[in-house]
Design a protein around this motif. Sequence first.
Motif, short mmCIF file in Angstrom:
data_model
loop_
_atom_site.label_atom_id
_atom_site.label_comp_id
_atom_site.label_asym_id
_atom_site.label_seq_id
_atom_site.Cartn_x
_atom_site.Cartn_y
_atom_site.Cartn_z
N MET A 170 60.02 91.21 41.49
CA MET A 170 61.17 90.93 42.34
C MET A 170 61.11 89.47 42.80
O MET A 170 60.07 88.99 43.25
CB MET A 170 61.15 91.85 43.56
CG MET A 170 62.42 91.81 44.38
SD MET A 170 62.63 93.33 45.37
CE MET A 170 61.49 93.03 46.71
N ILE A 171 62.24 88.77 42.65
CA ILE A 171 62.31 87.36 43.04
C ILE A 171 63.15 87.25 44.32
O ILE A 171 64.21 87.85 44.41
CB ILE A 171 63.00 86.54 41.93
CG1 ILE A 171 62.24 86.65 40.62
CG2 ILE A 171 63.17 85.07 42.35
CD1 ILE A 171 60.87 86.03 40.64
N ILE A 172 62.65 86.47 45.27
CA ILE A 172 63.42 86.20 46.48
C ILE A 172 63.58 84.69 46.62
O ILE A 172 62.58 83.97 46.57
CB ILE A 172 62.72 86.76 47.74
CG1 ILE A 172 62.48 88.26 47.58
CG2 ILE A 172 63.53 86.46 49.01
CD1 ILE A 172 61.41 88.82 48.49
N VAL A 173 64.82 84.22 46.75
CA VAL A 173 65.03 82.79 46.95
C VAL A 173 65.74 82.58 48.29
O VAL A 173 66.64 83.33 48.65
CB VAL A 173 65.83 82.14 45.81
CG1 VAL A 173 65.04 82.18 44.50
CG2 VAL A 173 67.17 82.80 45.62
N ILE A 174 65.28 81.55 48.97
CA ILE A 174 65.82 81.27 50.31
C ILE A 174 66.03 79.77 50.45
O ILE A 174 65.19 78.97 50.04
CB ILE A 174 64.83 81.75 51.41
CG1 ILE A 174 64.69 83.28 51.36
CG2 ILE A 174 65.28 81.28 52.80
CD1 ILE A 174 63.56 83.84 52.19
N GLN A 175 67.16 79.39 51.02
CA GLN A 175 67.43 77.99 51.33
C GLN A 175 68.11 77.94 52.69
O GLN A 175 69.13 78.62 52.91
CB GLN A 175 68.35 77.40 50.23
CG GLN A 175 68.81 76.00 50.54
CD GLN A 175 69.48 75.34 49.35
OE1 GLN A 175 69.46 75.85 48.24
NE2 GLN A 175 70.07 74.17 49.58
N CYS A 176 67.55 77.17 53.63
CA CYS A 176 68.15 77.09 54.96
C CYS A 176 67.64 75.86 55.69
O CYS A 176 66.80 75.13 55.18
CB CYS A 176 67.81 78.35 55.76
SG CYS A 176 66.05 78.61 56.01
N LYS A 177 68.15 75.64 56.90
CA LYS A 177 67.63 74.56 57.75
C LYS A 177 66.17 74.84 58.04
O LYS A 177 65.77 75.98 58.24
CB LYS A 177 68.41 74.52 59.06
CG LYS A 177 69.67 73.69 58.99
CD LYS A 177 70.29 73.57 60.37
CE LYS A 177 71.80 73.64 60.24
NZ LYS A 177 72.45 74.16 61.44
#
Lengths: 276, 276, 276, 276
Positions: C1-8
């Motif tokens: 399972m891949i989790i990608v996150i982009q945020c401040k």
Amino acid sequence: MIIVIQCKDQVGLVAYIAAILAKQQLNIVSMREHVDPAENLFFMRVQVEDNDHEDAKLEQLLKRLLPEGAMVAVNPNPAKKVVVLVTKEYHCLADILIRNFFKTLGATVQCVIGNHATLQDVCERFDMPFYHIPHEGVSKEEFEQQIDAAVAKYTPDYVVLAKYMRIVPPSFVSKYPMRIVNIHHSFLPAFIGANPYRKAFERGVKLIGATAHFVSNELDEGPIITQQIVPVNHSFTVTDMVKAGQEVETSVLAQALKLVFEDRVFVSKNKTVVFS
Amino acid sequence: MIIVIQCKDQVGLVAYIAAILAKQQLNIVSMREHVDPAENLFFMRVQVEDNDHEDAKLEQLLKRLLPEGAMVAVNPNPAKKVVVLVTKEYHCLADILIRNFFKTLGATVQCVIGNHATLQDVCERFDMPFYHIPHEGVSKEEFEQQIDAAVAKYTPDYVVLAKYMRIVPPSFVSKYPMRIVNIHHSFLPAFIGANPYRKAFERGVKLIGATAHFVSNELDEGPIITQQIVPVNHSFTVTDMVKAGQEVETSVLAQALKLVFEDRVFVSKNKTVVFS
Amino acid sequence: MIIVIQCKDQVGLVAYIAAILAKQQLNIVSMREHVDPAENLFFMRVQVEDNDHEDAKLEQLLKRLLPEGAMVAVNPNPAKKVVVLVTKEYHCLADILIRNFFKTLGATVQCVIGNHATLQDVCERFDMPFYHIPHEGVSKEEFEQQIDAAVAKYTPDYVVLAKYMRIVPPSFVSKYPMRIVNIHHSFLPAFIGANPYRKAFERGVKLIGATAHFVSNELDEGPIITQQIVPVNHSFTVTDMVKAGQEVETSVLAQALKLVFEDRVFVSKNKTVVFS
Amino acid sequence: MIIVIQCKDQVGLVAYIAAILAKQQLNIVSMREHVDPAENLFFMRVQVEDNDHEDAKLEQLLKRLLPEGAMVAVNPNPAKKVVVLVTKEYHCLADILIRNFFKTLGATVQCVIGNHATLQDVCERFDMPFYHIPHEGVSKEEFEQQIDAAVAKYTPDYVVLAKYMRIVPPSFVSKYPMRIVNIHHSFLPAFIGANPYRKAFERGVKLIGATAHFVSNELDEGPIITQQIVPVNHSFTVTDMVKAGQEVETSVLAQALKLVFEDRVFVSKNKTVVFS
């Protein structure tokens, strides 16, 4: 016009050759020459400006002055014919089929022979004859004889083993001396033999490679044409290494075939001279 | 024995040259030839088996038969002399000093001249004369004239700009035509001019490079000798890029000097012919 | 399972994220994290051991705790759809078609659209829909609108410009922000614009390259995904450089698509973060 | 601030670690994590923004929560000490001495020990203690014991074998487990043992390489840190291959030492995890 020459070395060879070319008003665009001192062999590839010269006549002129046994070819075989042997992996074959289809291979693929039927579909999509010769249910000898016969029918100039996972017998090798190109899935001589990517994984190498070579009767020991590598790291599983390896295999076989089909590769004992 | 020739192209050149060599019983080990059709120029580098032949006599024999203005050199300058100009960065200079100290540079460094004194210490550790000629407190013209005079005293064959962060004036360039080697800290023609690594960082490139080239009067536009690259990624700061770049700068300058000092580099208008 | 996150970016993000994963008994196999300090942005790609977890629920749990505007995706779009635009050159398209056919592309090609009919045949051999939308005989606006409409019908996740030799208009770019991948036939930013190989030939470079990048509204200025180079030398004509370039174009586009389709590429302003 | 952790893998490790860092208001700039499933080992390297935090206290906090036997280091040994062993070849040593002199090595060289006196001069020029311990005229055991004693006096963190052409005994290896870095002059596992360049020449390979690895008690079998290659061709003699190899040896050892001294290299059984 390309002229390739291979013969015993002696003083004055370049002078003889260049004098003949000058007499025919052939302007040399590019000349590569190499002498293998250990074998006392002379290798030359000359590119001259095209003119209306007759190839056969020029070959004769050159041969007359060169040492006995010299190999001389003017515009050597501009219509090279190739038979490709495969097993199940598509990447090398597909690359060859594409280049063949768009006429950028530098040779013409006559047919593909596989010991599995896996790649029949992709061949047929390019109207490429495909022969399925299974190695199962027959003796090794029978199988090898069937392959031999199927190839022989096409009298190819070159045989390409595009991830053909079987060893070809000496009788076959002797029919196509230094005209069988194999891709080995390792940076030879590392990981000779089977399962090179698993071995590479277990050894924890940081680069994996592939080697294109002519086939001799010593397994994985024939003259190397070209080699390439690709970096890997600790996050690569064996499967990842296989995938990365397939990219480099495709690339290195394409490069080797380009060199061979452009008559840039000579064999000196168990090594190649490559005027790239 | 190395023979290098550069002249106008015409039919029969190789024949002339090879005939002369054969008459002198000089066996050709390796021959590289290239014709630049756009400039109608002929370039050749021949390696023959050493014998007792007299260099000057052979040069004369060759010159007599070659087109007017031909450049011919037999064993061209086996004792090349080099002056190195530097500013503050040590990496390229240190590499040159080490090779010079162990006599593997292929040339002899006569002195180092810096517009800062930073690198004086490392030079003195190798008994290498170092001249500090500051660019501060004097006019640009005075500074350039002092550099010119300091270099001229040594009558070097080559001047190496080993991260010399100043532009050399046309009057200087004209004294050492195609004999000033510069290392530019980018993959030219990308990032011409100042601060290439900052520009590379801002552009988000994935490879950075360095270029060794001869200096002409067009800034960063002289004939390129060789180029190398190194991969970078998003985790690199500008400082990291500079550090990675320094490694490739050192390597590419070393490679260029090797090629130049082995007489493998010819200049054809604004390009090089490199028989590597 | 891949989790990608982009945020401040803010202190404690990794702790929040890892705590949630731990609570769900999700074992982290590999985690890559990067903070762009200039943009104050946080990027993360986590690979966890597969289990029966519900993707949407996990996404919600993560989103609840992350800064507003966070992009979170668990197993982001496992069935990516792609439209390919081409002109006449086959090499990049053929490579994509082959991988698509053998299901190793990591995405599904829905159709190919060309402003010439040249590549229709090869598409049809793979049962791939091909639309010929000529740019001749219509206004630029009409042509662009036809392309736009043809692509829109397929609602693709990504548009690949596989040697599509036309500029796509801002209206098109804005529909697929950072989802149009282009291959530029140079080592950007060197040789921006048309005829890069001719320019490279004239400059006498020793390496040529290719760049895969996302398309923005600044021509050839979008975020770079990956770059590769190949050595060339004085013997290369412009045609030879084009051929060598095509090999590297094929390779670099394949590598970029692999990275994009495996959700390893993030965009931070005008750069990419690539967890390769 | 750099934090490195190595321990048995279990669910929740990242969460524990990140929670502790967050509680201390330590902002993570970059995090690399890897799990070796075969060995059930967890590896992590975290870079956090520097603050006034006390290293030892943070180490304790982390250790308390991590599995028994965990290796935790906050700013691991910022003043690494190194002893270098050499024989006669200068290239790797000179590169290390230069970096050490300009304080860019990432560690401090304490002394150089050679079984020949060849490299004494260059060491002394950098005020570097050099000990000549000849292997001739004494028994192998005596020689090894003298080397052991000379090294032990300095209690180094790492021992670098910079072209040290002798095998170090198990008793020595056990004193510096995974802290002895060797450069092997081949692309391991090709050409294990002596004279790799002659073997490479005889095999006619087209690439030669070098391998930096930690020393274990299996000759040339220790965990590989990094590998590089350089292309060669038919015109290379064995001597040319040695020279080309020396360039790549210098480069690969420099790269390996950088990785090791920046605490980017972990050992997992007989492989390395490198967060480069």
